[in-house]
Design an enzyme around this catalytic site. Structure first.
Site, PDB file in Angstrom:
ATOM      1  N   HIS A 135       0.715  -0.991   0.101  1.00  0.00           N
ATOM      2  CA  HIS A 135       0.015   0.050  -0.077  1.00  0.00           C
ATOM      3  C   HIS A 135       1.001   1.149   0.123  1.00  0.00           C
ATOM      4  CE1 HIS A 135       1.118   0.675   4.269  1.00  0.00           C
ATOM      5  NE2 HIS A 135       0.946  -0.530   4.388  1.00  0.00           N
TER       6      HIS A 135
ATOM      7  N   GLU B 233      -2.387  -7.272   7.251  1.00  0.00           N
ATOM      8  CA  GLU B 233      -1.132  -7.411   7.911  1.00  0.00           C
ATOM      9  C   GLU B 233      -0.952  -8.061   8.855  1.00  0.00           C
ATOM     10  OE1 GLU B 233       1.904  -7.339   7.521  1.00  0.00           O
ATOM     11  OE2 GLU B 233       2.523  -5.379   7.373  1.00  0.00           O
TER      12      GLU B 233
END
Length: 201
Positions: free
Chosen positions: A9, A82
């Site tokens: 990201h 994550e």
């Protein structure tokens, strides 16, 4: 064979202080939003069959422009979260050294055998993400898929699929750059790394 374009990201507000961002939903900076737009511009000229992303907003916002450019709806998959850093989430390394110095030293020596206190075991994180990719490959056996996720998770995935010991993920892949392209090919259950940290421009 299925090709995966793995993208970390865009930059978040915690990058300036180098804070560990695990499950905390940290927003993108203005640079991060530009990186997302650049990824969208790149995607407009590509043949991509699907866009997958983590549920966290920093991944969804990064994947959004690419999905729009391709006319695709992003597939949000919880297996792409994550790694949970437990007590380390939101802290800098210096703050961890004050809060739990011995655990931090053990983590730096072997981040798999001694993952951060209260956090997710890296092998479990790698397993869930690899399951996501393999499942996607079975559904798109000749496809090319954009996957927008997170630094630690993607480095663990690369190690798991390339046969590199997970404990070496910080050494072998010290950084995945925000918004850069890392391409992986799965063929007959085996993986090949085609490129690493390639710019979108």
């Amino acid at each position: 064979m299925t090709d995966f374009v793995l993208v970390r990201h865009g930059e978040t507000v915690w990058h300036a202080e180098n804070r560990y961002a695990g499950r905390t939903d940290v927003p993108l900076t203005e640079l991060g939003l530009r990186q997302a737009a650049e990824l969208g511009g790149w995607a407009a000229g590509q043949r991509l069959d699907a866009v997958l992303c983590s549920p966290l907003s920093r991944a969804r916002r990064t994947a959004g422009p690419a999905a729009v450019a391709l006319g695709l709806t992003p597939r949000v998959d919880e297996r792409l979260y994550e790694v949970d850093f437990g007590r380390g989430d939101g802290l800098t390394r210096a703050e961890m050294a004050e809060a739990f110095p011995e655990a931090l030293a053990a983590f730096l020596a072997d981040p798999v055998a001694h993952h951060l206190p209260g956090g997710e075991h890296p092998a479990a994180a790698a397993g869930r993400a690899v399951d996501c990719l393999r499942e996607t490959a079975r559904g798109l056996p000749d496809g090319r898929v954009l996957v927008v996720a997170h630094s630690t998770l993607l480095r663990l995935v690369l190690c798991e699929l390339l046969g590199i010991p997970l404990a070496r993920y910080r050494q072998v892949f010290p950084a995945l750059h925000n918004g850069a392209l890392t391409e992986l090919r799965l063929r007959d259950g085996r993986a090949s790394l085609l490129r690493l940290n390639a710019p979108v421009r």
